[in-house]
Design a protein around this motif. Structure first.
Motif, PDB file in Angstrom:
ATOM      1  N   ALA A  99      22.368  39.521  36.730  1.00  0.00           N
ATOM      2  CA  ALA A  99      22.381  40.986  36.616  1.00  0.00           C
ATOM      3  C   ALA A  99      23.803  41.529  36.740  1.00  0.00           C
ATOM      4  CB  ALA A  99      21.470  41.607  37.677  1.00  0.00           C
ATOM      5  N   THR A 100      24.572  40.978  37.657  1.00  0.00           N
ATOM      6  CA  THR A 100      25.959  41.414  37.838  1.00  0.00           C
ATOM      7  C   THR A 100      26.783  41.130  36.590  1.00  0.00           C
ATOM      8  OG1 THR A 100      25.851  41.067  40.219  1.00  0.00           O
ATOM      9  CG2 THR A 100      28.050  41.099  39.238  1.00  0.00           C
ATOM     10  N   TYR A 101      26.646  39.922  36.045  1.00  0.00           N
ATOM     11  CA  TYR A 101      27.409  39.571  34.844  1.00  0.00           C
ATOM     12  C   TYR A 101      27.016  40.466  33.674  1.00  0.00           C
ATOM     13  CZ  TYR A 101      28.673  35.269  37.366  1.00  0.00           C
ATOM     14  OH  TYR A 101      29.142  34.369  38.291  1.00  0.00           O
ATOM     15  N   ARG A 102      25.735  40.710  33.486  1.00  0.00           N
ATOM     16  CA  ARG A 102      25.287  41.575  32.379  1.00  0.00           C
ATOM     17  C   ARG A 102      25.836  42.991  32.548  1.00  0.00           C
ATOM     18  NH1 ARG A 102      19.103  39.398  31.899  1.00  0.00           N
ATOM     19  NH2 ARG A 102      19.582  37.618  30.565  1.00  0.00           N
ATOM     20  N   HIS A 103      25.796  43.485  33.769  1.00  0.00           N
ATOM     21  CA  HIS A 103      26.297  44.836  34.048  1.00  0.00           C
ATOM     22  C   HIS A 103      27.792  44.921  33.750  1.00  0.00           C
ATOM     23  CE1 HIS A 103      26.673  48.747  35.956  1.00  0.00           C
ATOM     24  NE2 HIS A 103      27.676  48.255  36.678  1.00  0.00           N
ATOM     25  N   ARG A 104      28.537  43.920  34.207  1.00  0.00           N
ATOM     26  CA  ARG A 104      29.991  43.939  34.006  1.00  0.00           C
ATOM     27  C   ARG A 104      30.351  43.791  32.532  1.00  0.00           C
ATOM     28  NH1 ARG A 104      33.732  46.534  34.824  1.00  0.00           N
ATOM     29  NH2 ARG A 104      35.770  45.608  35.131  1.00  0.00           N
ATOM     30  N   ILE A 105      29.618  42.951  31.788  1.00  0.00           N
ATOM     31  CA  ILE A 105      29.838  42.811  30.344  1.00  0.00           C
ATOM     32  C   ILE A 105      29.613  44.144  29.645  1.00  0.00           C
ATOM     33  CG2 ILE A 105      28.880  41.782  28.232  1.00  0.00           C
ATOM     34  CD1 ILE A 105      28.434  39.199  29.922  1.00  0.00           C
ATOM     35  N   ALA A 106      28.511  44.824  30.010  1.00  0.00           N
ATOM     36  CA  ALA A 106      28.219  46.129  29.399  1.00  0.00           C
ATOM     37  C   ALA A 106      29.328  47.131  29.703  1.00  0.00           C
ATOM     38  CB  ALA A 106      26.875  46.649  29.896  1.00  0.00           C
ATOM     39  N   GLU A 107      29.822  47.130  30.935  1.00  0.00           N
ATOM     40  CA  GLU A 107      30.916  48.049  31.295  1.00  0.00           C
ATOM     41  C   GLU A 107      32.170  47.771  30.472  1.00  0.00           C
ATOM     42  OE1 GLU A 107      31.545  47.496  35.498  1.00  0.00           O
ATOM     43  OE2 GLU A 107      30.274  49.202  36.016  1.00  0.00           O
ATOM     44  N   GLU A 109      32.406  46.168  27.575  1.00  0.00           N
ATOM     45  CA  GLU A 109      32.183  46.448  26.156  1.00  0.00           C
ATOM     46  C   GLU A 109      32.223  47.940  25.865  1.00  0.00           C
ATOM     47  OE1 GLU A 109      29.520  42.608  24.742  1.00  0.00           O
ATOM     48  OE2 GLU A 109      28.468  44.400  25.424  1.00  0.00           O
ATOM     49  N   ALA A 110      31.884  48.738  26.882  1.00  0.00           N
ATOM     50  CA  ALA A 110      31.906  50.196  26.720  1.00  0.00           C
ATOM     51  C   ALA A 110      33.301  50.772  26.987  1.00  0.00           C
ATOM     52  CB  ALA A 110      30.886  50.837  27.655  1.00  0.00           C
ATOM     53  N   GLY A 111      34.271  49.898  27.202  1.00  0.00           N
ATOM     54  CA  GLY A 111      35.635  50.368  27.410  1.00  0.00           C
ATOM     55  C   GLY A 111      36.054  50.481  28.863  1.00  0.00           C
ATOM     56  N   GLY A 112      35.263  49.969  29.753  1.00  0.00           N
ATOM     57  CA  GLY A 112      35.612  50.000  31.177  1.00  0.00           C
ATOM     58  C   GLY A 112      36.883  49.219  31.448  1.00  0.00           C
ATOM     59  N   GLU A 113      37.551  49.572  32.515  1.00  0.00           N
ATOM     60  CA  GLU A 113      38.814  48.923  32.858  1.00  0.00           C
ATOM     61  C   GLU A 113      38.581  47.621  33.617  1.00  0.00           C
ATOM     62  OE1 GLU A 113      41.830  51.254  34.636  1.00  0.00           O
ATOM     63  OE2 GLU A 113      41.287  53.052  33.511  1.00  0.00           O
ATOM     64  N   ALA A 114      39.524  46.707  33.428  1.00  0.00           N
ATOM     65  CA  ALA A 114      39.493  45.456  34.169  1.00  0.00           C
ATOM     66  C   ALA A 114      39.764  45.751  35.640  1.00  0.00           C
ATOM     67  CB  ALA A 114      40.543  44.501  33.605  1.00  0.00           C
ATOM     68  N   ARG A 115      39.124  44.954  36.515  1.00  0.00           N
ATOM     69  CA  ARG A 115      39.298  45.145  37.957  1.00  0.00           C
ATOM     70  C   ARG A 115      39.802  43.864  38.589  1.00  0.00           C
ATOM     71  NH1 ARG A 115      33.327  47.553  38.934  1.00  0.00           N
ATOM     72  NH2 ARG A 115      32.902  45.339  38.779  1.00  0.00           N
ATOM     73  N   GLY A 116      40.579  44.017  39.624  1.00  0.00           N
ATOM     74  CA  GLY A 116      41.018  42.873  40.430  1.00  0.00           C
ATOM     75  C   GLY A 116      41.614  41.750  39.612  1.00  0.00           C
ATOM     76  N   TRP A 117      40.977  40.588  39.649  1.00  0.00           N
ATOM     77  CA  TRP A 117      41.463  39.388  38.974  1.00  0.00           C
ATOM     78  C   TRP A 117      41.317  39.462  37.467  1.00  0.00           C
ATOM     79  CZ3 TRP A 117      38.211  36.989  35.674  1.00  0.00           C
ATOM     80  CH2 TRP A 117      36.848  37.279  35.814  1.00  0.00           C
ATOM     81  N   PRO A 120      42.150  42.142  30.781  1.00  0.00           N
ATOM     82  CA  PRO A 120      41.393  42.712  29.656  1.00  0.00           C
ATOM     83  C   PRO A 120      41.101  41.681  28.570  1.00  0.00           C
ATOM     84  CG  PRO A 120      43.198  44.153  30.287  1.00  0.00           C
ATOM     85  CD  PRO A 120      43.364  42.890  31.074  1.00  0.00           C
ATOM     86  N   GLU A 121      41.990  40.719  28.373  1.00  0.00           N
ATOM     87  CA  GLU A 121      41.799  39.736  27.300  1.00  0.00           C
ATOM     88  C   GLU A 121      40.723  38.701  27.644  1.00  0.00           C
ATOM     89  OE1 GLU A 121      45.090  39.617  28.991  1.00  0.00           O
ATOM     90  OE2 GLU A 121      45.422  41.518  27.973  1.00  0.00           O
ATOM     91  N   ASP A 122      40.668  38.288  28.903  1.00  0.00           N
ATOM     92  CA  ASP A 122      39.811  37.161  29.274  1.00  0.00           C
ATOM     93  C   ASP A 122      38.507  37.522  29.983  1.00  0.00           C
ATOM     94  OD1 ASP A 122      41.650  35.383  28.223  1.00  0.00           O
ATOM     95  OD2 ASP A 122      42.706  35.140  30.128  1.00  0.00           O
ATOM     96  N   ALA A 123      38.401  38.724  30.505  1.00  0.00           N
ATOM     97  CA  ALA A 123      37.243  39.063  31.337  1.00  0.00           C
ATOM     98  C   ALA A 123      35.922  38.893  30.592  1.00  0.00           C
ATOM     99  CB  ALA A 123      37.375  40.479  31.877  1.00  0.00           C
ATOM    100  N   LEU A 124      35.811  39.434  29.395  1.00  0.00           N
ATOM    101  CA  LEU A 124      34.558  39.304  28.644  1.00  0.00           C
ATOM    102  C   LEU A 124      34.230  37.843  28.359  1.00  0.00           C
ATOM    103  CD1 LEU A 124      34.538  42.269  26.116  1.00  0.00           C
ATOM    104  CD2 LEU A 124      32.789  41.718  27.806  1.00  0.00           C
ATOM    105  N   LYS A 125      35.224  37.075  27.973  1.00  0.00           N
ATOM    106  CA  LYS A 125      35.015  35.650  27.688  1.00  0.00           C
ATOM    107  C   LYS A 125      34.476  34.938  28.932  1.00  0.00           C
ATOM    108  CE  LYS A 125      38.530  32.933  27.707  1.00  0.00           C
ATOM    109  NZ  LYS A 125      39.786  32.242  27.449  1.00  0.00           N
TER     110      LYS A 125
END
Length: 139
Positions: A99-107, A109-117, A120-125
């Motif tokens: 659930a956490t991964y799906r939520h973060r992917i949706a954020e 993909e909707a243009g949300g900013e990268a957090r912490g570690w 922007p290039e690698d987070a979705l992957k």
């Protein structure tokens, strides 16, 4: 010499019997409930873990361990428990991670900013890879 194994009280150990033993957790001991699942060639006892007093249920927790026969106690039966087994805890934690991964992917993909570690290039992957791994474990 007999091949019969006995527990700490001298009770014969048989496959399928319920047992309890104390497992080291850091500098403490956790009570572990298990089922006898066979014997090693060296005379130790394989125990399939049902639940631990604390800890356990983590993805790296072993569900089967070997224990010295003098370190466990065979019990006739254990009372029913409303507490989840270690396997049930693992399933629940896996669902939470999915659930956490799906939520973060949706954020993202909707243009949300990268957090912490996250970059922007690698987070979705990374999130997609981790989601696929957790879903494979659930299958």
């Amino acid at each position: 010499m007999s091949d019969t194994k006995t527990d700490a009280r001298g009770v014969e150990i048989t496959e399928g019997a319920s047992c309890i033993y104390g497992a080291p957790v850091g500098r403490s001991i956790a009570l572990v409930e298990g089922v006898i699942d066979g014997f090693t060639a060296s005379g130790r006892v394989w125990v399939r873990i049902v639940r631990r007093a604390y800890g356990g249920g983590w993805s790296d927790s072993k569900d089967r361990v070997h224990v010295g026969p003098d370190r466990l106690v065979v019990v006739d039966s254990l009372p029913e428990s409303g507490l989840p087994t270690d396997a049930e805890k693992q399933v629940e934690r896996r669902k939470e991670r999915i659930a956490t991964y799906r939520h973060r992917i949706a954020e993202l993909e909707a243009g949300g900013e990268a957090r912490g570690w996250e970059s922007p290039e690698d987070a979705l992957k990374h999130y997609r890879k981790w989601l696929a791994q957790e879903e494979a474990k659930s299958a």
